[in-house]
Write a protein that holds these residues in place. Structure first.
Motif, PDB file in Angstrom:
ATOM      1  N   GLY A  67       0.594  -1.342  -0.533  1.00  0.00           N
ATOM      2  CA  GLY A  67       0.361   0.425  -0.451  1.00  0.00           C
ATOM      3  C   GLY A  67       0.489   1.020   0.041  1.00  0.00           C
ATOM      4  O   GLY A  67       1.983   0.860  -0.137  1.00  0.00           O
ATOM      5  N   GLU A  68       0.320   2.759   0.301  1.00  0.00           N
ATOM      6  CA  GLU A  68       0.244   3.885   0.176  1.00  0.00           C
ATOM      7  C   GLU A  68       0.677   4.546   1.544  1.00  0.00           C
ATOM      8  O   GLU A  68      -0.237   5.067   1.738  1.00  0.00           O
ATOM      9  CB  GLU A  68       0.755   4.458  -0.934  1.00  0.00           C
ATOM     10  CG  GLU A  68       0.977   3.957  -2.234  1.00  0.00           C
ATOM     11  CD  GLU A  68       0.903   5.479  -3.107  1.00  0.00           C
ATOM     12  OE1 GLU A  68       1.537   5.896  -3.422  1.00  0.00           O
ATOM     13  OE2 GLU A  68      -0.501   5.556  -4.721  1.00  0.00           O
ATOM     14  N   ASP A  69       1.684   3.821   2.179  1.00  0.00           N
ATOM     15  CA  ASP A  69       1.367   4.596   3.805  1.00  0.00           C
ATOM     16  C   ASP A  69       2.698   5.505   3.575  1.00  0.00           C
ATOM     17  O   ASP A  69       3.888   4.814   3.772  1.00  0.00           O
ATOM     18  CB  ASP A  69       2.217   3.451   4.879  1.00  0.00           C
ATOM     19  CG  ASP A  69       0.306   2.924   4.889  1.00  0.00           C
ATOM     20  OD1 ASP A  69      -0.616   3.330   5.309  1.00  0.00           O
ATOM     21  OD2 ASP A  69       0.306   1.458   4.433  1.00  0.00           O
ATOM     22  N   ILE A  70       2.625   6.679   3.299  1.00  0.00           N
ATOM     23  CA  ILE A  70       3.283   7.667   3.278  1.00  0.00           C
ATOM     24  C   ILE A  70       4.595   7.825   4.587  1.00  0.00           C
ATOM     25  O   ILE A  70       5.591   8.221   4.807  1.00  0.00           O
ATOM     26  CB  ILE A  70       2.929   9.334   2.637  1.00  0.00           C
ATOM     27  CG1 ILE A  70       1.914   8.404   1.897  1.00  0.00           C
ATOM     28  CG2 ILE A  70       4.280   9.978   2.233  1.00  0.00           C
ATOM     29  CD1 ILE A  70       2.627   7.840   0.476  1.00  0.00           C
ATOM     30  N   LYS A  71       3.305   7.981   5.512  1.00  0.00           N
ATOM     31  CA  LYS A  71       4.527   8.974   7.318  1.00  0.00           C
ATOM     32  C   LYS A  71       4.269   7.731   8.067  1.00  0.00           C
ATOM     33  O   LYS A  71       3.407   7.832   7.952  1.00  0.00           O
ATOM     34  CB  LYS A  71       4.085   9.913   7.476  1.00  0.00           C
ATOM     35  CG  LYS A  71       4.906  10.980   6.262  1.00  0.00           C
ATOM     36  CD  LYS A  71       5.376  11.572   5.689  1.00  0.00           C
ATOM     37  CE  LYS A  71       5.911  12.397   4.548  1.00  0.00           C
ATOM     38  NZ  LYS A  71       7.162  12.783   4.333  1.00  0.00           N
ATOM     39  N   SER A  93       5.992   5.034  -0.375  1.00  0.00           N
ATOM     40  CA  SER A  93       4.693   5.614  -1.802  1.00  0.00           C
ATOM     41  C   SER A  93       5.129   5.188  -2.892  1.00  0.00           C
ATOM     42  O   SER A  93       6.640   4.574  -3.682  1.00  0.00           O
ATOM     43  CB  SER A  93       5.555   7.027  -1.929  1.00  0.00           C
ATOM     44  OG  SER A  93       4.184   7.747  -2.957  1.00  0.00           O
ATOM     45  N   LYS A  94       4.469   5.080  -4.113  1.00  0.00           N
ATOM     46  CA  LYS A  94       5.023   4.155  -5.441  1.00  0.00           C
ATOM     47  C   LYS A  94       5.312   4.474  -6.407  1.00  0.00           C
ATOM     48  O   LYS A  94       4.559   5.828  -6.652  1.00  0.00           O
ATOM     49  CB  LYS A  94       3.290   3.357  -5.625  1.00  0.00           C
ATOM     50  CG  LYS A  94       2.929   1.792  -5.102  1.00  0.00           C
ATOM     51  CD  LYS A  94       1.863   0.976  -5.211  1.00  0.00           C
ATOM     52  CE  LYS A  94       0.958   0.576  -4.295  1.00  0.00           C
ATOM     53  NZ  LYS A  94       0.086  -0.335  -4.846  1.00  0.00           N
ATOM     54  N   LEU A  98       1.158   8.248  -5.577  1.00  0.00           N
ATOM     55  CA  LEU A  98       1.242   9.341  -5.087  1.00  0.00           C
ATOM     56  C   LEU A  98       2.818   9.556  -5.626  1.00  0.00           C
ATOM     57  O   LEU A  98       2.791  11.027  -5.505  1.00  0.00           O
ATOM     58  CB  LEU A  98       1.008   9.486  -3.882  1.00  0.00           C
ATOM     59  CG  LEU A  98      -0.769   9.458  -3.336  1.00  0.00           C
ATOM     60  CD1 LEU A  98      -0.528   8.564  -1.655  1.00  0.00           C
ATOM     61  CD2 LEU A  98      -0.958   9.753  -3.693  1.00  0.00           C
ATOM     62  N   GLY A  99       3.559   9.019  -5.347  1.00  0.00           N
ATOM     63  CA  GLY A  99       4.586   9.513  -5.765  1.00  0.00           C
ATOM     64  C   GLY A  99       5.741  10.386  -4.522  1.00  0.00           C
ATOM     65  O   GLY A  99       6.560  11.544  -4.894  1.00  0.00           O
ATOM     66  N   THR A 165       6.331  -4.909  -6.415  1.00  0.00           N
ATOM     67  CA  THR A 165       5.257  -3.149  -6.415  1.00  0.00           C
ATOM     68  C   THR A 165       7.364  -2.149  -6.399  1.00  0.00           C
ATOM     69  O   THR A 165       8.012  -2.015  -5.579  1.00  0.00           O
ATOM     70  CB  THR A 165       5.037  -3.308  -5.175  1.00  0.00           C
ATOM     71  OG1 THR A 165       3.885  -4.090  -5.408  1.00  0.00           O
ATOM     72  CG2 THR A 165       4.338  -1.862  -4.838  1.00  0.00           C
ATOM     73  N   ALA A 166       6.958  -1.458  -7.437  1.00  0.00           N
ATOM     74  CA  ALA A 166       8.203   0.037  -7.318  1.00  0.00           C
ATOM     75  C   ALA A 166       8.100   0.762  -6.307  1.00  0.00           C
ATOM     76  O   ALA A 166       6.731   1.288  -6.864  1.00  0.00           O
ATOM     77  CB  ALA A 166       8.224   0.474  -8.765  1.00  0.00           C
ATOM     78  N   PHE A 167       7.942   1.803  -5.735  1.00  0.00           N
ATOM     79  CA  PHE A 167       8.232   2.868  -4.743  1.00  0.00           C
ATOM     80  C   PHE A 167       9.072   3.479  -4.984  1.00  0.00           C
ATOM     81  O   PHE A 167      10.616   3.021  -5.948  1.00  0.00           O
ATOM     82  CB  PHE A 167       8.590   1.871  -3.503  1.00  0.00           C
ATOM     83  CG  PHE A 167       7.406   0.762  -2.547  1.00  0.00           C
ATOM     84  CD1 PHE A 167       6.287   1.319  -2.751  1.00  0.00           C
ATOM     85  CD2 PHE A 167       8.216  -0.051  -2.124  1.00  0.00           C
ATOM     86  CE1 PHE A 167       5.406  -0.098  -2.699  1.00  0.00           C
ATOM     87  CE2 PHE A 167       7.571  -1.408  -1.391  1.00  0.00           C
ATOM     88  CZ  PHE A 167       6.041  -0.712  -1.428  1.00  0.00           C
ATOM     89  N   GLU A 168       9.437   4.743  -4.628  1.00  0.00           N
ATOM     90  CA  GLU A 168      10.366   6.222  -4.861  1.00  0.00           C
ATOM     91  C   GLU A 168      11.088   5.262  -3.587  1.00  0.00           C
ATOM     92  O   GLU A 168      10.739   5.900  -2.395  1.00  0.00           O
ATOM     93  CB  GLU A 168       9.186   6.836  -4.314  1.00  0.00           C
ATOM     94  CG  GLU A 168       8.095   7.459  -5.823  1.00  0.00           C
ATOM     95  CD  GLU A 168       9.247   8.470  -6.288  1.00  0.00           C
ATOM     96  OE1 GLU A 168      10.309   9.046  -6.281  1.00  0.00           O
ATOM     97  OE2 GLU A 168       8.122   9.147  -7.240  1.00  0.00           O
TER      98      GLU A 168
END
Length: 463
Positions: A67-71, A93-94, A98-99, A165-168
């Motif tokens: 998932g996108e759990d940013i902080k 972040s992916k 959201l990048g 899954t590609a993340f930043e």
């Protein structure tokens, strides 16, 4: 552990109202359990706003695997914040989502004090990030000790263990703002080229969007840390912010906002192990694989008062370090590079020309260490007691080969240094054997390089 899970359509799991103070979160699991869908997440798992005296103690704070759990823990306009003895994981972040700059712990506005001690911190963007948006204050009075900052190779697209899954992926620690920071006894592990070039540690004040003109980085002690398995080790830069308001990031260059000062850095007794361009940025060329890089493209607010002493490091790629200065040559004042023990890489310690027909700062276009120091650091530098072992793989190497400043020494290769076990500069035992000719030869009477015993004591037991 008691679990606190997020609800659907929430952006945080735990958040404070302004004015919250004197809370201790102890023994909690704060978890993304999928209420926003497997591909969703929460922007902040814990968000502290205008709070003070908040302690996160022995907690497990985690996102979901894809998932996108940013902080993980983010705080704003808050003081006396502590995260201790905790485990923060799956913060990311992916590239296709959201990048955003994800971080296990971070703050834009601070102001601190902040205590981050004895944690495991896993995040794709920056494991710890200070700054990155508008602020009139700096993150200040930071104690960051005995943390393991880690990125798993399952997130690396070039790894055999990549899970799809590609993340930043950016840095392990980045300070775009930060005043009076003690960074000691940490392990910074695994950083590769993906969304950025793969520099583990960045000290770089940034006037982000032109909304942080007072953001500055100064009075930093970075000591007894291990930085390993990364493209590059430590970047020190004071450069224009080029992202305009409203742009998503990595600006187009239309905007040029003068960034604040960068000074008062003491970097000593660190181990920079397996810093390797060919492994962690395969196919790249020429400027990566450095232990240290110092850069500026501004007419003022240049880096100054930087001491790099008693570090041990093994670069594969560029080498010990480079200086790159755009525009009118000035000097980086009060620079010390003393008593380090390192292999040379292909470029040693040299200048990198800025391009666009700009002259740079060295005394010639291929300055070598002497010319770089004289041209870029003026008459306020010291470089003595360093030992460099030749590990160049290219005939174009400028170092060894160019004369070294007086009081520095070359060795024909790493085997001549007398390590207990060099192990090709990756996970070796870097004590000097009793019969090594380098014992007690530094300008201060110590062994050159990091105090390995003190380093291992400072990092003992770090997860």
């Amino acid at each position: 552990m008691a679990r606190i899970a997020g609800g659907p359509k929430d952006s945080q799991i735990i958040k404070t109202d302004p004015g919250a103070n004197y809370y201790r979160l102890e023994g909690l699991e704060v978890a993304d359990t999928g209420a926003n869908g497997a591909a969703g997440g929460y922007y902040e798992l814990i968000m502290l706003t205008s709070a003070d005296h908040i302690i996160v103690d022995r907690c497990w704070i985690h996102g979901s695997p894809t998932g996108e759990d940013i902080k993980g823990v983010e705080f704003s306009a808050s003081s006396y914040i502590a995260v201790v003895d905790s485990y923060i994981s799956d913060i990311h972040s992916k590239l296709s989502g959201l990048g955003a700059d994800s971080s296990a712990i971070g703050s834009v506005t601070g102001p601190g004090p902040v205590k981050i001690v004895n944690n495991f911190l896993e995040a794709a963007g920056e494991n710890v990030l200070w700054g990155g948006a508008g602020s009139s204050t700096n993150v200040s009075d930071v104690e960051m000790r005995r943390n393991h900052m880690f990125k798993p190779f399952t997130w690396w697209e070039s790894s055999p263990s990549y899970f799809g899954t590609a993340f930043e992926i950016k840095n392990l620690f980045e300070s775009k703002t930060g005043v009076r920071q003690l960074v000691e006894g940490n392990i910074f592990e695994n950083n590769w080229a993906q969304a950025q070039k793969g520099t583990a540690i960045l000290f770089t004040p940034k006037n982000q969007y032109g909304e942080c003109p007072e953001c500055t980085v100064h009075d930093i002690i970075f000591r007894y840390n291990i930085v390993r398995h990364s493209v590059n080790a430590i970047g020190i830069s004071s450069v224009y912010a080029t992202t305009c308001p409203g742009e998503a990031g990595n600006g187009t260059g239309r905007c040029h906002y003068l960034s604040g000062g960068l000074y008062g850095l003491s970097i000593h007794d660190n181990l920079l192990d397996d810093i390797n361009e060919s492994t962690y940025s395969p196919g790249d060329c020429c400027s990566d694989g450095f232990l240290f890089a110092i850069a500026t493209d501004q007419p003022s607010n240049w880096p100054h008062d930087i001491r790099i002493e008693h570090n041990t490091g093994f670069p594969v790629g560029w080498g010990v370090g480079y200086v790159i200065i755009h525009g009118k040559p000035q000097v980086i004042a009060n620079f010390s590079f003393d008593n380090n023990l390192m292999t040379s890489g292909n470029g040693g310690f040299n200048e990198m020309l800025p391009g666009n027909h700009l002259p740079g700062c060295g005394t010639t276009n291929a300055s070598g260490m002497n010319g770089t120091l004289n041209g870029c650091m003026g008459n306020t530098w010291t470089a003595v007691g360093n030992v460099f072992a030749n590990s160049s793989t290219t005939k174009s190497s400028k170092f060894p080969g160019a004369p070294l400043p007086s009081g520095n020494f070359e060795a024909p290769g790493a085997d001549a240094l007398g390590f207990v076990n060099f192990n090709n500069g990756n996970g070796g035992d870097y004590h000097l054997i009793p019969t090594s000719s380098l014992r007690n030869t530094s300008s201060d009477g110590r062994d050159p390089g990091a105090d390995i015993d003190a380093l291992l004591t400072a990092t003992a037991g770090v997860l």
